[in-house]
Enzyme design. Structure first.
Site, PDB file in Angstrom:
ATOM      1  N   SER A 164       1.698  72.517  33.332  1.00  0.00           N
ATOM      2  CA  SER A 164       0.303  72.444  33.744  1.00  0.00           C
ATOM      3  C   SER A 164       0.121  72.948  35.183  1.00  0.00           C
ATOM      4  CB  SER A 164      -0.205  71.011  33.564  1.00  0.00           C
ATOM      5  OG  SER A 164      -1.609  70.955  33.542  1.00  0.00           O
ATOM      6  N   ASP A 363      -2.470  73.855  22.312  1.00  0.00           N
ATOM      7  CA  ASP A 363      -3.051  73.475  23.604  1.00  0.00           C
ATOM      8  C   ASP A 363      -4.400  74.174  23.737  1.00  0.00           C
ATOM      9  OD1 ASP A 363      -3.560  72.670  26.181  1.00  0.00           O
ATOM     10  OD2 ASP A 363      -1.939  73.817  27.101  1.00  0.00           O
ATOM     11  N   HIS A 424      -0.507  70.480  24.759  1.00  0.00           N
ATOM     12  CA  HIS A 424      -0.306  70.642  26.199  1.00  0.00           C
ATOM     13  C   HIS A 424       0.985  69.995  26.661  1.00  0.00           C
ATOM     14  CE1 HIS A 424      -1.729  71.680  30.184  1.00  0.00           C
ATOM     15  NE2 HIS A 424      -1.506  70.461  30.610  1.00  0.00           N
TER      16      HIS A 424
END
Length: 434
Positions: A164, A363, A424
């Site tokens: 991320s 994601d 994610h």
């Protein structure tokens, strides 16, 4: 720079007035399998680290045993907690052995980065970093103090693996490490960086949704507004417009889970903690809330870190609580939140540093299509050849022959993994499996 709320500021001042900043440098287990400690990266700015040595480690053979430095996202989310106990460390959040720990393949170094995150702390709020580059400088200072003069650590090549927002940190610190090594200021073998579902180019993650034609048209208008704001350097404005886009997509998609577009938010207790926040007025804080949520229905990561883990470590200053300053970390970096780091990835590639990109196919917040888009913006001389080669299918085991789990495309020092069935963070239906 976004200013912190009055309540947060008062809490910070009360904390600082009560603190006794006697910081022990390092400690560890009796068998040497774990080490942890603090490095003062700047006066009154203290960064916490935790190293696990693998029982499978061997220095025999042609390939030296690697060390993975894990960088969490947020910014302000704790690698020592989230990456360690919720993703790749030896124990899960229930303190039970994790079958799929990366410790089987590498030593693991977790860092609470930037300062103010997790157990890391500053003695003055003004010492919190305001840019990814400043965070990279601090992290490079930590590595200098850990590696220089320690020949045992220097033998193991260091790979930076990030998820991320941590991908932006990985790109900037990767450059800082390369430059420090070249200047003779840092003694380590640099293996490369891996960017997992990384927030490298925010504008490339605004064109995806779960909408019909009518709603998609309005969504695209907001997305174009974000792109224009980024082009104009209006990074704070673009962050809040991005929040408005998320609100719109949620309202028109029956609350899609931004971390796995096959789910609704209500299907995922972690995402639900975000979407039920009153009005979702500040999307950046909502993202921090998501990353700091419960690992499962019966485990509170904050209680874990401030309870059993704090008691084990024994060196955390008496009045420092895990995560106490994390919201402030996010606020101080707000002006960098929407800044792209494609240029830094380009420079790493031109310096022949190994760059691995991996993305979970379901994601939504850092969608694979967005990652493919920013890769096409690279000026790297090998991009044309990279584009012209075919992907290779990947399988997890011989027992799953014919079941594709991902794809890989690799040319020179750029490697791109498409991970099927993953969001994610992971596919929670297969979490903790070999």
């Amino acid at each position: 720079m976004a200013t912190s709320s009055p309540l947060l500021h008062i809490q910070f001042l009360l904390l600082c007035s009560a603190l006794h900043f006697t910081v022990l440098a390092a400690s560890g287990t009796a068998d040497g399998s774990e080490e942890w400690g603090y490095v003062q990266v700047r006066p009154k700015a203290h960064m916490f680290w935790w190293l696990y040595r693998s029982a499978q480690r061997t220095d025999a053979g042609p390939t030296p045993w690697p060390t993975v430095l894990w960088l969490q996202g947020g910014p302000g989310s704790s690698g020592v907690a989230m990456g360690n106990f919720e993703e790749v460390g030896p124990l899960d959040a229930n303190l039970k052995p994790r079958k799929s720990t990366w410790l089987q393949k590498a030593d693991l170094l977790f860092v609470d980065n930037p300062v103010g995150t997790g157990f890391s702390f500053v003695e003055d709020e003004s010492l919190l970093v305001k840019s990814d580059v400043a965070a990279a400088t601090d992290l490079t200072t930590l590595l200098k103090k850990l590696y220089n003069g320690n020949e045992a650590w220097q033998k193991s090549p260091l790979f930076i693996v990030a998820e991320s927002y941590g991908g932006k940190f990985a790109a900037t610190v990767g450059l800082a490490i390369h430059k420090a090594i070249k200047a003779g200021e840092l003694k380590l073998k640099f293996g490369g960086v891996a960017l997992g579902d990384s927030w490298i180019s925010p504008e490339d993650y605004v064109d995806i949704s779960r909408l019909d034609g009518k709603s998609a048209e309005e969504s695209n208008k907001i997305a174009e507004e974000i792109k224009q704001q980024i082009a104009n350097g209006q990074y704070n404005d673009s962050a809040y417009t991005w929040g408005r886009l998320e609100d719109f997509i949620s309202s028109k998609s029956n609350d899609v889970d931004f971390y796995n577009f096959l789910l609704d938010s209500a299907s995922d207790p972690l995402s639900l903690a975000t979407t039920t926040e009153v009005g979702r007025k500040q999307v950046m804080k909502a993202y921090t809330t998501y990353l700091s949520s419960k690992a499962s229905a019966d485990v509170d990561i904050s209680s874990l870190m401030n309870g059993p883990i704090r008691n084990k470590l024994k060196i955390i200053p008496r009045n420092v609580s895990w995560g106490e300053q994390s919201d402030l970390v996010f606020n101080y970096l707000s002006n960098d939140f929407m800044k792209p780091r494609i240029k830094e990835v380009d420079e790493l590639l031109s310096l022949e540093v190994n760059v691995t990109v991996y993305n979970g196919q379901v994601d939504l917040i850092c969608a694979t299509k967005g990652t493919e888009a920013w890769i096409q913006k690279l000026k790297w001389e090998g991009l044309k050849s990279f584009n012209n080669i075919d992907r290779t299918p990947l399988y997890c085991s011989s027992e799953e022959a014919g079941l594709t789990r991902g794809f890989l495309k690799s040319y020179k020092n750029l490697h791109f993994y498409w991970i099927l069935g993953a969001g994610h963070f992971d596919d929670r239906t297969r979490k903790n499996q070999p």
